[in-house]
Design a protein around this motif. Structure first.
Motif, PDB file in Angstrom:
ATOM      1  N   ILE A   1       0.855  -1.186   0.000  1.00 16.16           N
ATOM      2  CA  ILE A   1       0.000   0.000   0.000  1.00 16.16           C
ATOM      3  C   ILE A   1       0.888   1.233   0.000  1.00 16.16           C
ATOM      4  O   ILE A   1       1.740   1.388   0.877  1.00 16.16           O
ATOM      5  CB  ILE A   1      -0.931   0.024   1.230  1.00 16.16           C
ATOM      6  N   ASN A   2       0.719   2.092  -1.008  1.00 15.11           N
ATOM      7  CA  ASN A   2       1.512   3.326  -1.063  1.00 15.11           C
ATOM      8  C   ASN A   2       0.641   4.466  -1.578  1.00 15.11           C
ATOM      9  O   ASN A   2      -0.517   4.281  -1.961  1.00 15.11           O
ATOM     10  CB  ASN A   2       2.751   3.140  -1.939  1.00 15.11           C
ATOM     11  N   GLN A   3       1.206   5.666  -1.590  1.00 21.72           N
ATOM     12  CA  GLN A   3       0.499   6.864  -2.049  1.00 21.72           C
ATOM     13  C   GLN A   3       1.360   7.612  -3.075  1.00 21.72           C
ATOM     14  O   GLN A   3       1.520   8.819  -2.996  1.00 21.72           O
ATOM     15  CB  GLN A   3       0.170   7.776  -0.855  1.00 21.72           C
ATOM     16  N   ARG A   4       1.880   6.873  -4.048  1.00 21.79           N
ATOM     17  CA  ARG A   4       2.799   7.462  -5.024  1.00 21.79           C
ATOM     18  C   ARG A   4       2.126   8.571  -5.829  1.00 21.79           C
ATOM     19  O   ARG A   4       2.686   9.658  -5.997  1.00 21.79           O
ATOM     20  CB  ARG A   4       3.323   6.375  -5.959  1.00 21.79           C
ATOM     21  N   LYS A   5       0.934   8.315  -6.337  1.00 21.73           N
ATOM     22  CA  LYS A   5       0.232   9.331  -7.132  1.00 21.73           C
ATOM     23  C   LYS A   5      -0.049  10.577  -6.280  1.00 21.73           C
ATOM     24  O   LYS A   5       0.070  11.708  -6.750  1.00 21.73           O
ATOM     25  CB  LYS A   5      -1.069   8.765  -7.698  1.00 21.73           C
ATOM     26  N   TYR A   6      -0.433  10.346  -5.031  1.00 18.76           N
ATOM     27  CA  TYR A   6      -0.708  11.457  -4.111  1.00 18.76           C
ATOM     28  C   TYR A   6       0.552  12.292  -3.911  1.00 18.76           C
ATOM     29  O   TYR A   6       0.498  13.528  -3.899  1.00 18.76           O
ATOM     30  CB  TYR A   6      -1.198  10.883  -2.783  1.00 18.76           C
ATOM     31  N   VAL A   7       1.711  11.622  -3.777  1.00 16.90           N
ATOM     32  CA  VAL A   7       2.984  12.329  -3.587  1.00 16.90           C
ATOM     33  C   VAL A   7       3.335  13.150  -4.820  1.00 16.90           C
ATOM     34  O   VAL A   7       3.712  14.326  -4.721  1.00 16.90           O
ATOM     35  CB  VAL A   7       4.116  11.325  -3.266  1.00 16.90           C
ATOM     36  N   LEU A   8       3.204  12.544  -6.000  1.00 18.53           N
ATOM     37  CA  LEU A   8       3.555  13.243  -7.242  1.00 18.53           C
ATOM     38  C   LEU A   8       2.627  14.433  -7.478  1.00 18.53           C
ATOM     39  O   LEU A   8       3.076  15.501  -7.927  1.00 18.53           O
ATOM     40  CB  LEU A   8       3.482  12.278  -8.423  1.00 18.53           C
TER      41      LEU A   8
ATOM     42  N   ILE B   1      10.709  18.119   3.843  1.00 16.62           N
ATOM     43  CA  ILE B   1       9.948  16.870   3.729  1.00 16.62           C
ATOM     44  C   ILE B   1       9.586  16.617   2.270  1.00 16.62           C
ATOM     45  O   ILE B   1       9.656  15.484   1.779  1.00 16.62           O
ATOM     46  CB  ILE B   1       8.682  16.933   4.599  1.00 16.62           C
ATOM     47  N   LEU B   2       9.203  17.694   1.545  1.00  8.51           N
ATOM     48  CA  LEU B   2       8.860  17.549   0.132  1.00  8.51           C
ATOM     49  C   LEU B   2      10.075  17.097  -0.679  1.00  8.51           C
ATOM     50  O   LEU B   2       9.949  16.272  -1.602  1.00  8.51           O
ATOM     51  CB  LEU B   2       8.325  18.876  -0.415  1.00  8.51           C
ATOM     52  N   LYS B   3      11.245  17.612  -0.346  1.00 12.33           N
ATOM     53  CA  LYS B   3      12.475  17.214  -1.044  1.00 12.33           C
ATOM     54  C   LYS B   3      12.797  15.746  -0.784  1.00 12.33           C
ATOM     55  O   LYS B   3      13.302  15.041  -1.661  1.00 12.33           O
ATOM     56  CB  LYS B   3      13.639  18.105  -0.602  1.00 12.33           C
ATOM     57  N   TYR B   4      12.501  15.297   0.425  1.00  5.65           N
ATOM     58  CA  TYR B   4      12.704  13.871   0.744  1.00  5.65           C
ATOM     59  C   TYR B   4      11.710  13.000  -0.033  1.00  5.65           C
ATOM     60  O   TYR B   4      12.063  11.932  -0.529  1.00  5.65           O
ATOM     61  CB  TYR B   4      12.557  13.651   2.248  1.00  5.65           C
ATOM     62  N   LEU B   5      10.464  13.478  -0.145  1.00  5.08           N
ATOM     63  CA  LEU B   5       9.450  12.732  -0.893  1.00  5.08           C
ATOM     64  C   LEU B   5       9.800  12.656  -2.370  1.00  5.08           C
ATOM     65  O   LEU B   5       9.424  11.694  -3.054  1.00  5.08           O
ATOM     66  CB  LEU B   5       8.077  13.387  -0.709  1.00  5.08           C
ATOM     67  N   LYS B   6      10.502  13.659  -2.878  1.00  5.23           N
ATOM     68  CA  LYS B   6      10.935  13.639  -4.280  1.00  5.23           C
ATOM     69  C   LYS B   6      11.854  12.439  -4.528  1.00  5.23           C
ATOM     70  O   LYS B   6      11.829  11.822  -5.599  1.00  5.23           O
ATOM     71  CB  LYS B   6      11.678  14.946  -4.607  1.00  5.23           C
ATOM     72  N   LYS B   7      12.648  12.078  -3.502  1.00  8.46           N
ATOM     73  CA  LYS B   7      13.565  10.940  -3.640  1.00  8.46           C
ATOM     74  C   LYS B   7      12.850   9.609  -3.427  1.00  8.46           C
ATOM     75  O   LYS B   7      13.247   8.589  -4.008  1.00  8.46           O
ATOM     76  CB  LYS B   7      14.707  11.083  -2.628  1.00  8.46           C
ATOM     77  N   THR B   8      11.781   9.615  -2.617  1.00  7.62           N
ATOM     78  CA  THR B   8      11.118   8.354  -2.257  1.00  7.62           C
ATOM     79  C   THR B   8       9.608   8.420  -2.495  1.00  7.62           C
ATOM     80  O   THR B   8       8.823   8.234  -1.563  1.00  7.62           O
ATOM     81  CB  THR B   8      11.384   8.027  -0.773  1.00  7.62           C
ATOM     82  N   PRO B   9       9.160   8.692  -3.736  1.00  9.77           N
ATOM     83  CA  PRO B   9       7.711   8.818  -3.952  1.00  9.77           C
ATOM     84  C   PRO B   9       6.954   7.498  -3.871  1.00  9.77           C
ATOM     85  O   PRO B   9       5.774   7.472  -3.551  1.00  9.77           O
ATOM     86  CB  PRO B   9       7.615   9.407  -5.368  1.00  9.77           C
TER      87      PRO B   9
END
Length: 387
Positions: free
Chosen positions: A121-128, A207-215
């Protein structure tokens, strides 16, 4: 409320805006809807869970189960009784206007992927979508979600747009439903919603920069032979350098899979590290009791006890020692609660070295090597990583 774009200003006049119809109905509409929904489901032999009122369970005569969970008007059906699930679908179509979307793939912003190894379960689309909305889609990635030993300047008066900051933090809070790796930094920045400064916005942007690396990071649920419930509890004593309050953190593993976690600033100042750990211990045991109750209602063969792993020997000894000490009077309620659960053998306290305390990631900002080690132990999995 704000006037719609293009409308004439009514300031300084005796005119007001009249709202003919609310956008989302009456305040009591969700309550009335859930009451009617519950009534229909209960009339068809389902039992409402006491641990989670949105969960409904039906066990048939052949000991097969049908499980339904609802969030507003989004429903998930599961279980091993295919005939009962089919009948439940017909019932929902008859009583309400529903649409069958097939196998679970996308639910409330969460993506579900299946493989032979298990469920992710992930939220990749939500992150992008979040990165695109905030303009961080092409930013330079960060290795960790928060700088280690970060300290905010209490006298900083460089305020930023509060509405923009609150909107961003709200979205990050929802993202932390499947991302325990950002739970602590989100907990920190959410404490500054009233008067956010540029430092707070910079921490949110980190946090957003970290999410860019781990979407694509998400939770992996594997089928294992393990049937235990383990709870890791930890705290950072006086971790908040402004108010000197400690932060409690716990994460629970049900049958070998990470299930729930929490990072929360304590409501009072702790006078010792043992006291801070003790409060975190009580928080984790409460979660364990709730999990046992939920597993029992689901009809699993779960044993009626769980293991709590703490890295503070003093907190463990205080919990096991029935003698009342003067220096533990201020935590008397927590002490009696923990001792009661230990005596009933609901909770078993075990010591774990700080190097293996997984909940450490929920109580403080860690340097990259330690952060990555605990990230692996949490079981976060990137389903989009190249083979």
């Amino acid at each position: 409320m704000q006037l719609p774009p293009g409308s004439k200003s009514i300031e300084g006049s005796n005119k007001v805006c009249k709202l003919n119809k609310s956008l989302y109905g009456l305040k009591q509409s969700p309550r009335a809807w859930f009451e009617r929904f519950t009534k229909v489901i209960l009339q068809n032999g389902y039992k409402q869970s006491l641990a989670d009122h949105t969960l409904f369970i039906k066990v048939t005569s052949t000991n097969k189960k049908a499980i339904l969970i609802v969030y507003v008007d989004d429903i998930i059906l599961t279980g091993d009784d295919e005939e009962e699930i089919s009948n439940l679908k017909k019932l929902l179509n008859r009583e309400f206007e529903t649409k069958d979307l097939g196998k679970l793939r996308y639910f409330l912003g969460m993506e579900v992927a299946r493989s032979k190894e298990g469920l992710v379960i992930n939220q990749r689309k939500y992150v992008l979508d979040l990165l695109k909305e905030t303009g961080f889609l092409g930013c330079k990635p960060a290795d960790t979600p928060m700088e280690a030993n970060l300290r905010f300047n209490k006298e900083d008066e460089s305020l930023v747009d509060r509405e923009k900051f609150q909107r961003l933090v709200g979205k990050l809070i929802y993202l932390s439903l499947t991302r325990p790796d950002i739970a602590f930094p989100v907990n920190v920045i959410s404490q500054h919603m009233t008067n956010p400064t540029e430092e707070h916005m910079a921490a949110a942007n980190r946090i957003l920069k970290y999410l860019k690396k781990t979407p694509g990071h998400g939770l992996m649920f594997k089928k294992t032979q393990d049937r235990t419930v383990k709870i890791f509890t930890d705290s950072s004593w006086a971790g908040d350098l402004t108010e000197r309050r400690s932060t409690s953190g716990y994460c629970t593993f049900v049958w070998g899979n990470l299930t729930t976690w929490r990072s929360k600033k304590q409501s009072v100042v702790s006078r010792s590290s043992a006291e801070a750990e003790f409060r975190a211990l009580a928080l984790g045991i409460c979660e364990g009791i709730w999990l046992l109750k939920l597993l029992k209602e689901l009809g699993t063969n779960q044993e009626d006890h769980f293991e709590v792993l703490c890295d503070n020997q003093s907190a463990i000894q205080i919990a096991k020692n029935p003698v009342q000490h003067d220096r533990t009077k201020h935590v008397e309620i927590d002490r009696h609660f923990i001792a009661d659960q230990v005596n009933k053998k609901t909770a078993t306290l075990s010591y774990i070295p700080s190097e293996g305390q997984i909940a450490d990631i929920l109580t403080k900002a860690l340097p990259k090597p330690v952060f990555n080690k605990f990230l692996f132990k949490l079981g976060l999995y990137n389903v989009y990583s190249p083979a």
